[in-house]
Design an enzyme around this catalytic site. Structure first.
Site, mmCIF file in Angstrom:
data_model
loop_
_atom_site.group_PDB
_atom_site.id
_atom_site.type_symbol
_atom_site.label_atom_id
_atom_site.label_comp_id
_atom_site.label_asym_id
_atom_site.label_seq_id
_atom_site.Cartn_x
_atom_site.Cartn_y
_atom_site.Cartn_z
ATOM 1 N N HIS A 1 7.569 -7.683 -4.215
ATOM 2 C CA HIS A 1 6.211 -8.033 -4.652
ATOM 3 C C HIS A 1 6.221 -9.359 -5.413
ATOM 4 O O HIS A 1 6.545 -9.384 -6.603
ATOM 5 C CB HIS A 1 5.631 -6.922 -5.536
ATOM 6 N N LYS B 1 -9.395 -9.523 -17.923
ATOM 7 C CA LYS B 1 -10.067 -9.845 -19.181
ATOM 8 C C LYS B 1 -9.819 -11.283 -19.628
ATOM 9 O O LYS B 1 -10.736 -11.971 -20.067
ATOM 10 C CB LYS B 1 -9.623 -8.877 -20.268
ATOM 11 N N GLU C 1 3.703 -10.939 -6.440
ATOM 12 C CA GLU C 1 2.542 -11.037 -7.330
ATOM 13 C C GLU C 1 2.809 -10.493 -8.730
ATOM 14 O O GLU C 1 2.040 -10.755 -9.647
ATOM 15 C CB GLU C 1 1.332 -10.336 -6.698
ATOM 16 N N GLY D 1 0.841 -1.200 0.000
ATOM 17 C CA GLY D 1 0.000 0.000 0.000
ATOM 18 C C GLY D 1 0.866 1.236 0.000
ATOM 19 O O GLY D 1 2.061 1.161 0.287
ATOM 20 N N ASP E 1 -16.874 -8.612 -22.228
ATOM 21 C CA ASP E 1 -17.221 -8.528 -20.810
ATOM 22 C C ASP E 1 -18.734 -8.585 -20.599
ATOM 23 O O ASP E 1 -19.225 -9.375 -19.790
ATOM 24 C CB ASP E 1 -16.688 -7.234 -20.187
ATOM 25 N N CYS F 1 5.367 -6.254 1.428
ATOM 26 C CA CYS F 1 5.784 -4.840 1.418
ATOM 27 C C CYS F 1 5.176 -4.117 2.617
ATOM 28 O O CYS F 1 5.525 -4.405 3.745
ATOM 29 C CB CYS F 1 5.403 -4.212 0.074
ATOM 30 N N TYR F 2 4.222 -3.200 2.416
ATOM 31 C CA TYR F 2 3.607 -2.509 3.555
ATOM 32 C C TYR F 2 3.075 -3.532 4.568
ATOM 33 O O TYR F 2 3.184 -3.329 5.776
ATOM 34 C CB TYR F 2 2.472 -1.611 3.057
HETATM 35 P P1 XMP Z 1 -6.425 2.354 -20.546
HETATM 36 O O1 XMP Z 1 -6.706 3.412 -21.588
HETATM 37 O O2 XMP Z 1 -6.895 2.760 -19.188
HETATM 38 O O3 XMP Z 1 -7.330 1.120 -20.954
HETATM 39 O O4 XMP Z 1 -4.999 1.899 -20.559
HETATM 40 C C1 XMP Z 1 -7.182 -0.192 -20.493
HETATM 41 C C2 XMP Z 1 -8.187 -1.055 -21.247
HETATM 42 O O5 XMP Z 1 -9.516 -0.710 -20.867
HETATM 43 C C3 XMP Z 1 -10.266 -0.235 -21.974
HETATM 44 N N1 XMP Z 1 -11.057 0.895 -21.488
HETATM 45 C C4 XMP Z 1 -12.352 0.825 -21.112
HETATM 46 N N2 XMP Z 1 -13.214 -0.208 -21.109
HETATM 47 N N3 XMP Z 1 -14.884 1.213 -20.249
HETATM 48 C C5 XMP Z 1 -14.488 0.005 -20.712
HETATM 49 O O6 XMP Z 1 -15.307 -0.917 -20.752
HETATM 50 C C6 XMP Z 1 -14.088 2.298 -20.209
HETATM 51 O O7 XMP Z 1 -14.488 3.379 -19.792
HETATM 52 C C7 XMP Z 1 -12.750 2.085 -20.673
HETATM 53 N N4 XMP Z 1 -11.673 2.912 -20.787
HETATM 54 C C8 XMP Z 1 -10.647 2.150 -21.281
HETATM 55 C C9 XMP Z 1 -9.251 0.153 -23.020
HETATM 56 O O8 XMP Z 1 -9.779 0.052 -24.331
HETATM 57 C C10 XMP Z 1 -8.138 -0.846 -22.757
HETATM 58 O O9 XMP Z 1 -8.370 -2.090 -23.360
#
Ligand code: XMP
Length: 510
Positions: free
Chosen positions: A166, A366, A168, A51, A225, A78-79
């Protein structure tokens, strides 16, 4: 079950994930979980996460002595390790040299946590500003680094363990083995848990939460998702799940047609398409700030869902496909961590939302959600779809979102999708897309001067979206992308390629 107490590390969920990969079920709770709930959960072991705090700060998050004396093994990371040492009477302080990144751990006792590791020198990953300076007589050092005499400790009775690094994160090469050692050798776990069990547990949980009569409304985005979450909810509730697809006007080329032509049928779920493009564009008019765009889109989604819920009667719940990275980067999941960006379906929700949320994938990454989808028998074209953000093309237009700019971006993005597919790269990349910048530059086309827009092409490789690297695309592919986009998309006279990893950038531009 192993219980993880979260002190706000960005990596807490990775601890749960490493344990799940080792076939051990783990749950994350806030560090200040009430003692009676903790004891009721009867964990076989407890892990205290890292943390951002320092144990000497005022109001630093702490644990109760009872957690350490409960009888089950405890591992502090860590923490979490400073807390452990602190409670047993040790002393921590600011380290002379802060350690961020790789270090070499020298193992002094190759048993218990460190059993079966390949060699006494182990590459580990550190991220700390404090270190343990002195340990109490009840603890003993079992490893050190050049900067930390107590890089790992255990209690004399072998029940309490602490590591400064870490385990993990992937950069700690033997990290997965160390966590597995804790779960198997020290806590006595068997490693017989599977993601299939996750699906069954979640289906039972949904049934219990929704009860016999209530109905659930869910937005399907066409992505993995929401499809997997809907499949779980549909297994739990059958026709009491009602799905809508909202055409926000912020979609990629061909997306609505794909959904209308068979996506829901393949999921075996009934789907209503709601046309809300005008509403979304109206709400976004004149908005430039990325966080404001995200909030507006989150609110507008809810407005549309509430209207739908009203039409249907008996809807008390809203299903969502929220994943862990959406949560950790938006708001603290169960403990104190920092906001990176507000994912549309998490931090973007209005405070007084009338529908209660059901988010069965909230603790998964994911690739794990994809695995659950496979376990549920969903077709490959659904579970392998490229991630696409809920706020859609709005967060790929830097600056104001207008109909004209959407048309330009959509055309450029379609070329990126086509060329990536034609090169056979679609399944190897995490994402590949176009971004329209809020920037014009001078060009020469034919014999004319032009002053037009810039498209940035982004293509990344990633395992879980938490970190990512830019894809080393072939120069001939980049050449084709640039030629086609400037020739075929009116309004673009320059194409640039984004060569930034995450961190320090994020995958999307907003
Ligand atoms: P970033 O831009 O934060 O994105 O590096 C990481 C992954 O998440 C997706 N992404 C989103 N998915 N709602 C979603 O369902 C959102 O508001 C959102 N913003 C980013 C992005 O495409 C990437 O795969």
């Amino acid at each position: 079950m192993i219980l993880i107490l979260d002190f706000g590390s960005q990596y807490t969920q990775l601890i749960a994930r490493r344990l799940r990969e080792a076939g051990v079920y783990a749950e994350i709770y806030p560090y200040n979980l009430e003692l009676d709930r903790l004891f009721k959960l009867a964990p076989k072991g407890v892990i205290l996460s890292g943390g951002p705090a320092s144990v000497y700060q005022e109001q630093a998050p702490d644990i109760r002595d009872e957690v350490l004396s409960a009888g089950c093994p405890v591992l502090g990371i860590c923490y979490g390790m400073y807390l452990l040492a602190h409670h047993l009477g040790g002393r921590s302080a600011r380290a002379h040299a802060r350690e961020y990144g790789p270090a070499t751990l020298v193992i002094d006792e190759a048993a218990g946590l460190f059993e079966g590791l390949n060699g006494h020198d182990q590459p580990v990953w550190m991220s700390h500003g404090d270190r343990v300076e002195a340990i109490p007589p009840s603890l003993r050092a079992i490893a050190h680094t050049a900067n930390s005499p107590y890089a790992a400790v255990r209690s004399l009775d072998g029940r309490l363990w602490g590591v400064q690094f870490h385990p993990e994160v992937a950069h700690t090469v033997a990290g997965a083995q160390i966590l597995r050692n804790f779960a198997y050798n020290i806590c006595g776990e068997q490693g017989d848990w599977k993601l299939k069990d996750f699906a069954e547990t979640k289906i039972a949980e949904i049934r219990e939460r929704v009860g016999e009569r209530d109905q659930v409304l869910m937005g399907l985005s066409g992505g993995v998702d929401s499809a997997v979450a809907a499949a779980l909810i549909s297994r739990a509730l059958g026709p009491r799940l009602h799905c809508v697809f909202v055409d926000t006007g912020l979609l990629r080329a061909g997306e609505r047609q794909r959904i209308e032509q068979g996506f829901a049928a393949r999921l075996r779920i009934e789907l209503r398409v709601v046309d809300a493009a005008e509403l979304f564009l109206r709400q976004l008019a004149g908005v430039i700030d990325p966080e404001q765009k995200r909030r507006i889109i989150g609110h507008t989604f809810i407005e549309v869902f509430e209207r739908e819920a009203h039409r249907l009667e008996g809807i008390r719940f809203l299903g969502q496909g929220t994943l862990y990275p959406d949560v950790i980067e938006s708001i603290p999941l169960k403990g104190p961590s920092v906001t990176i960006k507000t994912h549309h379906n998490v931090g973007g929700l209005p405070e007084r939302m009338r529908l209660a949320l059901i988010e069965p994938l909230r603790e998964l990454f994911k690739d794990e959600a994809r695995q659950v989808g496979r376990e549920l028998g969903l077709p490959d074209e659904i579970v392998e779809a490229e991630p696409f953000p809920g706020p859609g093309l709005a967060v790929r237009i830097v600056g104001e979102v207008t109909q004209e700019r959407l048309t330009v971006l959509r055309a450029a993005d379609q070329i990126v999708m086509e060329e990536i597919r034609a090169a056979g790269l679609a399944s190897q990349l995490w994402q590949a897309f176009a971004v329209l910048l809020a920037l014009k530059s001078v060009g020469v086309m034919g014999d004319e001067r032009s002053y037009d827009n810039v498209i940035a092409v982004r293509a990344v490789r990633s395992l879980d979206g938490m970190t990512a690297d830019w894809a080393r695309l072939d120069s001939s592919l980049l050449d084709r992308l640039s030629t086609r986009i400037t020739n075929e998309v009116k309004g673009i006279n320059r194409v640039v390629y984004d060569v930034t990893p995450k961190p320090p950038a994020t995958i999307e531009w907003e």
